[in-house]
Design a protein around this motif. Structure first.
Motif, PDB file in Angstrom:
ATOM      1  N   LEU A 281       0.823  -1.191   0.000  1.00 51.13           N
ATOM      2  CA  LEU A 281       0.000   0.000   0.000  1.00 51.13           C
ATOM      3  C   LEU A 281       0.865   1.253   0.000  1.00 51.13           C
ATOM      4  CD1 LEU A 281      -2.755  -0.892   2.660  1.00 51.13           C
ATOM      5  CD2 LEU A 281      -2.787  -1.318   0.190  1.00 51.13           C
ATOM      6  N   TYR A 282       0.386   2.289  -0.711  1.00 56.01           N
ATOM      7  CA  TYR A 282       1.042   3.592  -0.719  1.00 56.01           C
ATOM      8  C   TYR A 282       0.067   4.639  -0.196  1.00 56.01           C
ATOM      9  CZ  TYR A 282       4.965   1.818  -3.465  1.00 56.01           C
ATOM     10  OH  TYR A 282       6.090   1.135  -3.886  1.00 56.01           O
TER      11      TYR A 282
ATOM     12  N   ASN B 198       4.270   7.380  -0.051  1.00 54.46           N
ATOM     13  CA  ASN B 198       5.170   6.642   0.831  1.00 54.46           C
ATOM     14  C   ASN B 198       4.594   5.251   1.035  1.00 54.46           C
ATOM     15  OD1 ASN B 198       6.895   8.930   1.426  1.00 54.46           O
ATOM     16  ND2 ASN B 198       5.191   9.721   2.646  1.00 54.46           N
ATOM     17  N   LYS B 199       5.454   4.243   0.976  1.00 60.87           N
ATOM     18  CA  LYS B 199       4.985   2.872   1.185  1.00 60.87           C
ATOM     19  C   LYS B 199       4.602   2.680   2.645  1.00 60.87           C
ATOM     20  CE  LYS B 199       7.233  -0.287  -1.029  1.00 60.87           C
ATOM     21  NZ  LYS B 199       8.259  -1.301  -1.425  1.00 60.87           N
ATOM     22  N   ILE B 200       3.429   2.093   2.889  1.00 62.35           N
ATOM     23  CA  ILE B 200       2.967   1.827   4.253  1.00 62.35           C
ATOM     24  C   ILE B 200       3.618   0.526   4.709  1.00 62.35           C
ATOM     25  CG2 ILE B 200       0.955   1.412   5.718  1.00 62.35           C
ATOM     26  CD1 ILE B 200      -0.705   2.980   3.647  1.00 62.35           C
ATOM     27  N   GLN B 201       4.462   0.620   5.719  1.00 61.43           N
ATOM     28  CA  GLN B 201       5.246  -0.535   6.151  1.00 61.43           C
ATOM     29  C   GLN B 201       4.395  -1.507   6.967  1.00 61.43           C
ATOM     30  OE1 GLN B 201       8.338  -0.952   5.010  1.00 61.43           O
ATOM     31  NE2 GLN B 201       8.203   1.032   3.976  1.00 61.43           N
ATOM     32  N   PHE B 202       4.499  -2.789   6.605  1.00 59.45           N
ATOM     33  CA  PHE B 202       3.776  -3.829   7.345  1.00 59.45           C
ATOM     34  C   PHE B 202       4.456  -5.157   7.076  1.00 59.45           C
ATOM     35  CE2 PHE B 202       0.268  -6.517   8.688  1.00 59.45           C
ATOM     36  CZ  PHE B 202      -0.267  -5.793   9.743  1.00 59.45           C
ATOM     37  N   ASN B 203       4.494  -6.012   8.089  1.00 61.36           N
ATOM     38  CA  ASN B 203       5.191  -7.297   7.970  1.00 61.36           C
ATOM     39  C   ASN B 203       4.233  -8.394   7.524  1.00 61.36           C
ATOM     40  OD1 ASN B 203       7.716  -6.313   8.891  1.00 61.36           O
ATOM     41  ND2 ASN B 203       6.962  -6.387  11.007  1.00 61.36           N
ATOM     42  N   GLY B 204       4.460  -8.917   6.325  1.00 60.15           N
ATOM     43  CA  GLY B 204       3.687 -10.067   5.859  1.00 60.15           C
ATOM     44  C   GLY B 204       2.357  -9.686   5.228  1.00 60.15           C
ATOM     45  N   GLU B 205       1.601 -10.722   4.867  1.00 56.34           N
ATOM     46  CA  GLU B 205       0.283 -10.523   4.285  1.00 56.34           C
ATOM     47  C   GLU B 205      -0.655  -9.943   5.335  1.00 56.34           C
ATOM     48  OE1 GLU B 205      -1.139 -14.113   2.567  1.00 56.34           O
ATOM     49  OE2 GLU B 205       0.552 -14.336   1.190  1.00 56.34           O
ATOM     50  N   PHE B 206      -1.714  -9.284   4.877  1.00 57.47           N
ATOM     51  CA  PHE B 206      -2.616  -8.630   5.819  1.00 57.47           C
ATOM     52  C   PHE B 206      -4.023  -8.562   5.253  1.00 57.47           C
ATOM     53  CE2 PHE B 206      -0.630  -5.439   3.137  1.00 57.47           C
ATOM     54  CZ  PHE B 206      -1.716  -4.725   2.653  1.00 57.47           C
ATOM     55  N   THR B 207      -4.983  -8.364   6.147  1.00 52.70           N
ATOM     56  CA  THR B 207      -6.334  -8.007   5.738  1.00 52.70           C
ATOM     57  C   THR B 207      -6.495  -6.510   5.978  1.00 52.70           C
ATOM     58  OG1 THR B 207      -7.248  -8.434   7.936  1.00 52.70           O
ATOM     59  CG2 THR B 207      -7.257 -10.262   6.369  1.00 52.70           C
ATOM     60  N   LEU B 208      -7.435  -5.913   5.274  1.00 52.75           N
ATOM     61  CA  LEU B 208      -7.675  -4.480   5.388  1.00 52.75           C
ATOM     62  C   LEU B 208      -9.170  -4.264   5.563  1.00 52.75           C
ATOM     63  CD1 LEU B 208      -6.150  -1.739   5.201  1.00 52.75           C
ATOM     64  CD2 LEU B 208      -6.801  -1.685   2.792  1.00 52.75           C
TER      65      LEU B 208
END
Length: 292
Positions: A144-145, A150-160
């Motif tokens: 996600l940007y 700016n890239k939204i930092q997150f570790n691994g796959e995710f739900t939104l």
């Protein structure tokens, strides 16, 4: 129209563009005039848009941006006499002055003010509806940007998931992050008034009130926030259930889901999916079909 040629006047009859074109095609705030099968784009004041001969493709609603294609097959964004032109095969409007482009068989992101900001490296990019967040996909997963690219930092796959059309939560069984509709990280307690808020302790999730009072002990592997119906989902030992705003079980931990990142949404004992077709299904313990 005069003597078989098209032009443009104001409502009081003042000539803005002399009648010299064979036809015209209005496009929101612009008009494409055609002569000898070539299109010339003008704004409502009679000023030519861009510096060349184009075929108009589309316009961005409520903006002064249009997408045009030159007669070499390149597409560009045009605003007045300025162009965003980097040899794009395709380009679409995203938000503000941001555009999604296709080039070299990949998608990237460009802005009118800075040009290419995210190089073409994605299989697909699309705005998330109702936000200024861009979802960029590759075979490896989703990134996600935010509004400023700016890239939204997150570790691994995710739900939104969206909470009350104001805050979005990114989560998996190891991490959760709250962002606003511009993609900026926020404090959920300050942003939304909910019955209680998830917290993590010793690798397990529970719920606290705004005051800090623990109302559900941290013993769950994964939880959701309280939804608009005031139910939260909780997971333990691979099983899902729901609790209500009194922090009591409305649905015991009996529900199985294949994905480790899937977070079901409940109304009591009913599981709902309001993104696609709004349905609710009662899943009894014997696994047989329940009531709709």
């Amino acid at each position: 129209k005069k003597d078989g040629k098209s032009g443009m006047t104001t409502l009081d009859g003042k000539e803005v563009i002399s009648p010299r074109f064979t036809s015209y095609n209005p496009q929101d705030n612009f008009v494409a005039f055609t002569d000898a099968d070539k299109e010339y784009v003008y704004d409502e004041h009679g000023n030519q848009v861009g510096k060349g001969v184009y075929k108009i493709i589309s316009s961005a609603s409520n903006t002064n941006y249009i997408i045009v294609e030159n007669y070499s097959g390149e597409r560009m964004a045009v605003n007045g006499d300025k162009q965003l032109n980097e040899g794009f095969i395709d380009i679409t409007y995203a938000f503000d002055d941001k555009f999604i482009f296709f080039k070299n068989d990949k998608y990237g992101i460009a802005s009118f003010s800075k040009g290419i900001e995210v190089k073409e490296s994605y299989d697909y990019i699309t705005p998330i509806q109702g936000t200024k967040i861009l979802e960029a996909r590759t075979k490896k997963g989703v990134e996600l940007y935010d509004k400023d690219l700016n890239k939204i930092q997150f570790n691994g796959e995710f739900t939104l998931d969206t909470l009350k059309n104001k805050v979005m939560v990114m989560q998996n069984d190891k991490e959760r992050k709250y962002i606003n509709l511009d993609g900026k990280e926020v404090d959920i307690i300050k942003e939304l008034d909910l019955p209680a808020y998830p917290f993590k302790e010793n690798g397990k999730y529970g719920f606290k009130k705004k005051s800090g009072e623990v109302v559900v002990k941290p013993e769950y592997d994964m939880v959701s926030d309280f939804n608009e119906y005031n139910f939260a989902s909780v997971k333990k030992n691979g099983k899902w259930g729901s609790i209500n705003s009194k922090f009591e079980f409305d649905s015991k931990l009996t529900y199985d889901f294949n994905s480790s990142n899937l977070v079901p949404k409940f109304i009591g004992k009913y599981i709902i999916d309001d993104e696609n077709s709004l349905f609710a299904i009662d899943l009894p313990k014997d696994g047989k079909e329940g009531k709709d």
